[in-house]
Design a protein around this motif. Structure first.
Motif, PDB file in Angstrom:
ATOM      1  N   THR A  64       0.850  -1.319  -0.057  1.00  0.00           N
ATOM      2  CA  THR A  64      -0.190   0.045  -0.070  1.00  0.00           C
ATOM      3  C   THR A  64       0.924   1.199   0.017  1.00  0.00           C
ATOM      4  O   THR A  64       0.530   2.373  -0.681  1.00  0.00           O
ATOM      5  CB  THR A  64      -0.862   0.189   1.303  1.00  0.00           C
ATOM      6  OG1 THR A  64      -1.832  -1.383   1.194  1.00  0.00           O
ATOM      7  CG2 THR A  64      -1.810   1.092   1.160  1.00  0.00           C
ATOM      8  N   LEU A  65       1.919   1.225   0.701  1.00  0.00           N
ATOM      9  CA  LEU A  65       2.800   2.368   0.751  1.00  0.00           C
ATOM     10  C   LEU A  65       3.371   2.545  -0.747  1.00  0.00           C
ATOM     11  O   LEU A  65       3.295   3.730  -1.180  1.00  0.00           O
ATOM     12  CB  LEU A  65       4.169   2.193   1.545  1.00  0.00           C
ATOM     13  CG  LEU A  65       5.144   3.275   1.671  1.00  0.00           C
ATOM     14  CD1 LEU A  65       4.640   4.543   2.145  1.00  0.00           C
ATOM     15  CD2 LEU A  65       6.444   2.778   2.699  1.00  0.00           C
ATOM     16  N   LYS A  66       3.877   1.702  -1.597  1.00  0.00           N
ATOM     17  CA  LYS A  66       4.317   1.736  -2.964  1.00  0.00           C
ATOM     18  C   LYS A  66       3.241   2.273  -3.627  1.00  0.00           C
ATOM     19  O   LYS A  66       3.301   3.253  -4.543  1.00  0.00           O
ATOM     20  CB  LYS A  66       4.879   0.328  -3.462  1.00  0.00           C
ATOM     21  CG  LYS A  66       5.871  -0.268  -2.749  1.00  0.00           C
ATOM     22  CD  LYS A  66       6.208  -1.616  -3.489  1.00  0.00           C
ATOM     23  CE  LYS A  66       7.481  -2.096  -2.807  1.00  0.00           C
ATOM     24  NZ  LYS A  66       7.921  -3.376  -3.536  1.00  0.00           N
ATOM     25  N   LEU A  67       1.988   1.623  -3.642  1.00  0.00           N
ATOM     26  CA  LEU A  67       0.683   2.559  -4.307  1.00  0.00           C
ATOM     27  C   LEU A  67       0.669   3.862  -3.923  1.00  0.00           C
ATOM     28  O   LEU A  67       0.397   4.706  -4.732  1.00  0.00           O
ATOM     29  CB  LEU A  67      -0.526   1.510  -3.996  1.00  0.00           C
ATOM     30  CG  LEU A  67      -1.596   1.951  -4.961  1.00  0.00           C
ATOM     31  CD1 LEU A  67      -1.636   1.961  -6.117  1.00  0.00           C
ATOM     32  CD2 LEU A  67      -2.902   1.383  -4.268  1.00  0.00           C
ATOM     33  N   ALA A  68       0.708   4.215  -2.582  1.00  0.00           N
ATOM     34  CA  ALA A  68       0.494   5.567  -2.173  1.00  0.00           C
ATOM     35  C   ALA A  68       1.607   6.482  -3.101  1.00  0.00           C
ATOM     36  O   ALA A  68       1.112   7.652  -3.700  1.00  0.00           O
ATOM     37  CB  ALA A  68       0.578   5.720  -0.695  1.00  0.00           C
ATOM     38  N   HIS A  69       2.738   6.061  -3.122  1.00  0.00           N
ATOM     39  CA  HIS A  69       3.948   6.823  -3.781  1.00  0.00           C
ATOM     40  C   HIS A  69       3.357   6.942  -5.276  1.00  0.00           C
ATOM     41  O   HIS A  69       3.657   7.776  -5.738  1.00  0.00           O
ATOM     42  CB  HIS A  69       5.181   6.181  -3.476  1.00  0.00           C
ATOM     43  CG  HIS A  69       5.863   6.335  -2.239  1.00  0.00           C
ATOM     44  ND1 HIS A  69       6.428   7.490  -1.720  1.00  0.00           N
ATOM     45  CD2 HIS A  69       5.834   5.628  -1.165  1.00  0.00           C
ATOM     46  CE1 HIS A  69       6.701   7.403  -0.383  1.00  0.00           C
ATOM     47  NE2 HIS A  69       6.455   6.144   0.008  1.00  0.00           N
ATOM     48  N   LYS A  70       3.180   6.037  -5.717  1.00  0.00           N
ATOM     49  CA  LYS A  70       2.695   5.891  -7.255  1.00  0.00           C
ATOM     50  C   LYS A  70       1.619   6.797  -7.446  1.00  0.00           C
ATOM     51  O   LYS A  70       1.505   7.394  -8.372  1.00  0.00           O
ATOM     52  CB  LYS A  70       2.326   4.355  -7.716  1.00  0.00           C
ATOM     53  CG  LYS A  70       1.977   4.485  -9.069  1.00  0.00           C
ATOM     54  CD  LYS A  70       1.798   2.841  -9.540  1.00  0.00           C
ATOM     55  CE  LYS A  70       1.310   2.831 -11.038  1.00  0.00           C
ATOM     56  NZ  LYS A  70       1.107   1.352 -11.246  1.00  0.00           N
ATOM     57  N   LEU A  71       0.589   6.921  -6.579  1.00  0.00           N
ATOM     58  CA  LEU A  71      -0.694   7.622  -6.919  1.00  0.00           C
ATOM     59  C   LEU A  71      -0.310   9.190  -6.148  1.00  0.00           C
ATOM     60  O   LEU A  71      -1.191  10.014  -6.350  1.00  0.00           O
ATOM     61  CB  LEU A  71      -1.849   7.099  -6.068  1.00  0.00           C
ATOM     62  CG  LEU A  71      -2.257   5.800  -6.559  1.00  0.00           C
ATOM     63  CD1 LEU A  71      -3.538   5.327  -5.815  1.00  0.00           C
ATOM     64  CD2 LEU A  71      -2.690   6.036  -8.028  1.00  0.00           C
ATOM     65  N   GLN A  72       0.846   9.251  -5.482  1.00  0.00           N
ATOM     66  CA  GLN A  72       1.237  10.620  -5.062  1.00  0.00           C
ATOM     67  C   GLN A  72       0.102  11.071  -3.923  1.00  0.00           C
ATOM     68  O   GLN A  72      -0.169  12.265  -3.685  1.00  0.00           O
ATOM     69  CB  GLN A  72       1.217  11.794  -6.111  1.00  0.00           C
ATOM     70  CG  GLN A  72       2.370  11.562  -7.028  1.00  0.00           C
ATOM     71  CD  GLN A  72       2.569  12.408  -7.975  1.00  0.00           C
ATOM     72  OE1 GLN A  72       1.451  13.461  -8.290  1.00  0.00           O
ATOM     73  NE2 GLN A  72       3.802  12.792  -8.519  1.00  0.00           N
ATOM     74  N   ARG A  73      -0.009   9.934  -3.093  1.00  0.00           N
ATOM     75  CA  ARG A  73      -0.715  10.462  -1.730  1.00  0.00           C
ATOM     76  C   ARG A  73      -0.003  10.044  -0.539  1.00  0.00           C
ATOM     77  O   ARG A  73       0.839   9.204  -0.749  1.00  0.00           O
ATOM     78  CB  ARG A  73      -2.154   9.347  -1.722  1.00  0.00           C
ATOM     79  CG  ARG A  73      -2.905   9.913  -3.289  1.00  0.00           C
ATOM     80  CD  ARG A  73      -4.070   9.301  -3.205  1.00  0.00           C
ATOM     81  NE  ARG A  73      -4.878   9.956  -4.407  1.00  0.00           N
ATOM     82  CZ  ARG A  73      -5.980   9.381  -4.829  1.00  0.00           C
ATOM     83  NH1 ARG A  73      -6.514   8.638  -4.239  1.00  0.00           N
ATOM     84  NH2 ARG A  73      -6.441  10.011  -5.835  1.00  0.00           N
ATOM     85  N   ARG A  74      -0.495  10.491   0.690  1.00  0.00           N
ATOM     86  CA  ARG A  74       0.291  10.330   1.726  1.00  0.00           C
ATOM     87  C   ARG A  74      -0.376   8.985   2.399  1.00  0.00           C
ATOM     88  O   ARG A  74      -1.567   8.852   2.359  1.00  0.00           O
ATOM     89  CB  ARG A  74       0.180  11.466   2.546  1.00  0.00           C
ATOM     90  CG  ARG A  74       0.910  11.575   3.992  1.00  0.00           C
ATOM     91  CD  ARG A  74       0.936  13.046   4.483  1.00  0.00           C
ATOM     92  NE  ARG A  74       1.556  12.981   5.814  1.00  0.00           N
ATOM     93  CZ  ARG A  74       1.331  13.836   6.693  1.00  0.00           C
ATOM     94  NH1 ARG A  74       0.707  14.958   6.320  1.00  0.00           N
ATOM     95  NH2 ARG A  74       1.638  14.013   7.865  1.00  0.00           N
ATOM     96  N   PHE A  75       0.602   8.148   3.047  1.00  0.00           N
ATOM     97  CA  PHE A  75       0.186   6.834   3.652  1.00  0.00           C
ATOM     98  C   PHE A  75       0.852   7.238   4.841  1.00  0.00           C
ATOM     99  O   PHE A  75       2.143   6.938   5.022  1.00  0.00           O
ATOM    100  CB  PHE A  75       0.638   5.544   2.815  1.00  0.00           C
ATOM    101  CG  PHE A  75       0.114   4.403   3.426  1.00  0.00           C
ATOM    102  CD1 PHE A  75      -1.195   4.043   3.793  1.00  0.00           C
ATOM    103  CD2 PHE A  75       1.032   3.681   3.820  1.00  0.00           C
ATOM    104  CE1 PHE A  75      -1.533   2.840   4.181  1.00  0.00           C
ATOM    105  CE2 PHE A  75       1.092   2.240   4.510  1.00  0.00           C
ATOM    106  CZ  PHE A  75      -0.351   1.991   4.848  1.00  0.00           C
ATOM    107  N   SER A  76       0.227   6.810   5.993  1.00  0.00           N
ATOM    108  CA  SER A  76       0.786   7.043   7.462  1.00  0.00           C
ATOM    109  C   SER A  76       0.194   5.764   8.328  1.00  0.00           C
ATOM    110  O   SER A  76      -0.903   5.250   8.017  1.00  0.00           O
ATOM    111  CB  SER A  76       0.624   8.469   7.848  1.00  0.00           C
ATOM    112  OG  SER A  76       0.879   9.461   7.034  1.00  0.00           O
ATOM    113  N   LEU A  77       1.045   5.570   9.210  1.00  0.00           N
ATOM    114  CA  LEU A  77       0.522   4.609  10.427  1.00  0.00           C
ATOM    115  C   LEU A  77       0.493   5.623  11.661  1.00  0.00           C
ATOM    116  O   LEU A  77       1.289   6.470  12.061  1.00  0.00           O
ATOM    117  CB  LEU A  77       1.632   3.694  10.541  1.00  0.00           C
ATOM    118  CG  LEU A  77       1.747   2.712   9.373  1.00  0.00           C
ATOM    119  CD1 LEU A  77       3.044   1.727   9.586  1.00  0.00           C
ATOM    120  CD2 LEU A  77       0.535   1.798   8.648  1.00  0.00           C
TER     121      LEU A  77
END
Length: 119
Positions: A64-77
């Motif tokens: 999901t982190l890889k996808l977030a980078h690809k979509l230029q979205r922020r992913f946090s825990l």
């Protein structure tokens, strides 16, 4: 299994109990759907109620982190318990993921980012 709360531009997923090979695919699917929604800029995974995490659960987060980078979205825990934190430290993924102490810390960071953007 998952409670999904949607805020403007932010989606929060709060998994329960265990993230393991039994439910990792479903978990990753939920994360991917949340991240792919129109208008979502941030995806926060609140791990407060997660008691254990195996390699399959960890890979769901990494994918999901890889996808977030690809979509230029922020992913946090956030709300990573000490026993889960050890897993992130041992795998050195604590250096890769943006991890907040809790939701309040995440919200404060989002507010400060908005202030920087507005000024």
């Amino acid at each position: 299994m998952h409670a999904v709360l949607d805020y403007p531009k932010i989606s929060v997923i709060s998994p329960q109990s265990c993230l393991n090979a039994t439910n990792a695919l479903e978990f990753e699917t939920n994360l991917t759907k949340a991240l792919a929604q129109d208008g979502i800029s941030f995806l926060l995974v609140d791990l407060e109620s997660v008691e254990s995490l195996d390699s399959a659960g960890l890979m769901a987060l990494v994918s999901t982190l890889k996808l977030a980078h690809k979509l230029q979205r922020r992913f946090s825990l956030c709300s990573v318990s000490p026993c889960l934190k050890i897993i992130f430290e041992m795998t050195q993924l604590d250096r890769v993921f943006e991890i907040f102490e809790g939701r309040a810390a995440f919200e404060a960071a989002c507010l400060s980012m908005e202030e920087v953007t507005l000024n």
